[in-house]
Design a protein around this motif. Sequence first.
Motif, mmCIF file in Angstrom:
data_model
loop_
_atom_site.group_PDB
_atom_site.id
_atom_site.type_symbol
_atom_site.label_atom_id
_atom_site.label_comp_id
_atom_site.label_asym_id
_atom_site.label_seq_id
_atom_site.Cartn_x
_atom_site.Cartn_y
_atom_site.Cartn_z
ATOM 1 N N GLU A 42 0.797 -1.228 0.000
ATOM 2 C CA GLU A 42 0.000 0.000 0.000
ATOM 3 C C GLU A 42 0.831 1.281 0.000
ATOM 4 N N HIS A 43 2.107 1.195 0.358
ATOM 5 C CA HIS A 43 2.955 2.383 0.492
ATOM 6 C C HIS A 43 2.390 3.356 1.516
ATOM 7 N N HIS A 44 1.918 2.807 2.614
ATOM 8 C CA HIS A 44 1.583 3.616 3.772
ATOM 9 C C HIS A 44 2.836 3.757 4.632
ATOM 10 N N PHE A 45 2.919 4.838 5.382
ATOM 11 C CA PHE A 45 4.040 4.936 6.300
ATOM 12 C C PHE A 45 3.626 5.576 7.605
ATOM 13 N N LEU A 46 4.450 5.335 8.615
ATOM 14 C CA LEU A 46 4.225 5.830 9.964
ATOM 15 C C LEU A 46 5.076 7.068 10.184
ATOM 16 N N ILE A 47 4.493 8.056 10.858
ATOM 17 C CA ILE A 47 5.230 9.289 11.148
ATOM 18 C C ILE A 47 4.796 9.783 12.517
ATOM 19 N N ASN A 48 5.566 10.690 13.086
ATOM 20 C CA ASN A 48 5.260 11.147 14.429
ATOM 21 C C ASN A 48 4.041 12.056 14.457
ATOM 22 N N PRO A 49 3.228 11.917 15.501
ATOM 23 C CA PRO A 49 2.158 12.886 15.741
ATOM 24 C C PRO A 49 2.769 14.244 16.045
#
Length: 247
Positions: A42-49
């Motif tokens: 999906e090419h999702h990624f996690l990043i900081n709030p």
Amino acid sequence: MEMSAEEAQARVDLAAAFRLVAHYGWDDLIFTHLSCRVPGPEHHFLINPYDMMFEEITASSLVKIDVEGNPVGPSDHPVNPAGFTIHSAIHMSREDAMAVMHLHTPHGQAVSAMEFGLLPHTQTAMIAKHTVAYHDYEGIATDLDERERLVQDLGEKHAMILRNHGTLAVGATVGECFLRLYFLERACQAQVMMLAAGHDRLNTPPQGVEQKVAGQTPPAMVAMAAGALAWPALLRKLDRMDPSFRN
């Protein structure tokens, strides 16, 4: 929140990286960014709030977004558009860039403002230097058009000095990315300290030594050192200090 085992592990590793950045004093309140691609097509990624200090971040508080910056699933936290611009550019263009980390440390910013960039006058600098690219400052990174130039300047390198801005690293894992950033930041810190003696009073390494060190520290060696040695040790360190990053 339901997720794959791979995403759960990615969240733990990325949350650990945030805590380590805070531990080493590399954070800038809430204003820099670390990200990790979620395994899968999906090419999702996690990043900081955007509203949390790095020392507060946990695996569950990380925000999942798509390449357009839209949240994937519910989240009560905002995302910084400048962080999205830089990180999405690299995640979309480099399949090996599973993790991207960007800092604004005083030492990194200082070297980014030096005309000659990173000097090969310490062993750590020689380990880092052969994989460092440079990108000229274009203002706060909210312009999506800058993504193409970021990617072009990074090329196949694994780290970057963002001129007049800070440092950046990429890696196939969070641990590899963090180790590359560690080498770059330590090299910048040493450079700022050694220049107190004056640029003309530095001991320049013998001819060919910089190239020799580059050959001794290929990307595969750094990846192995991170995955098998440094990253597991850093996770143990965090577990001794405060294991709440895993929550």
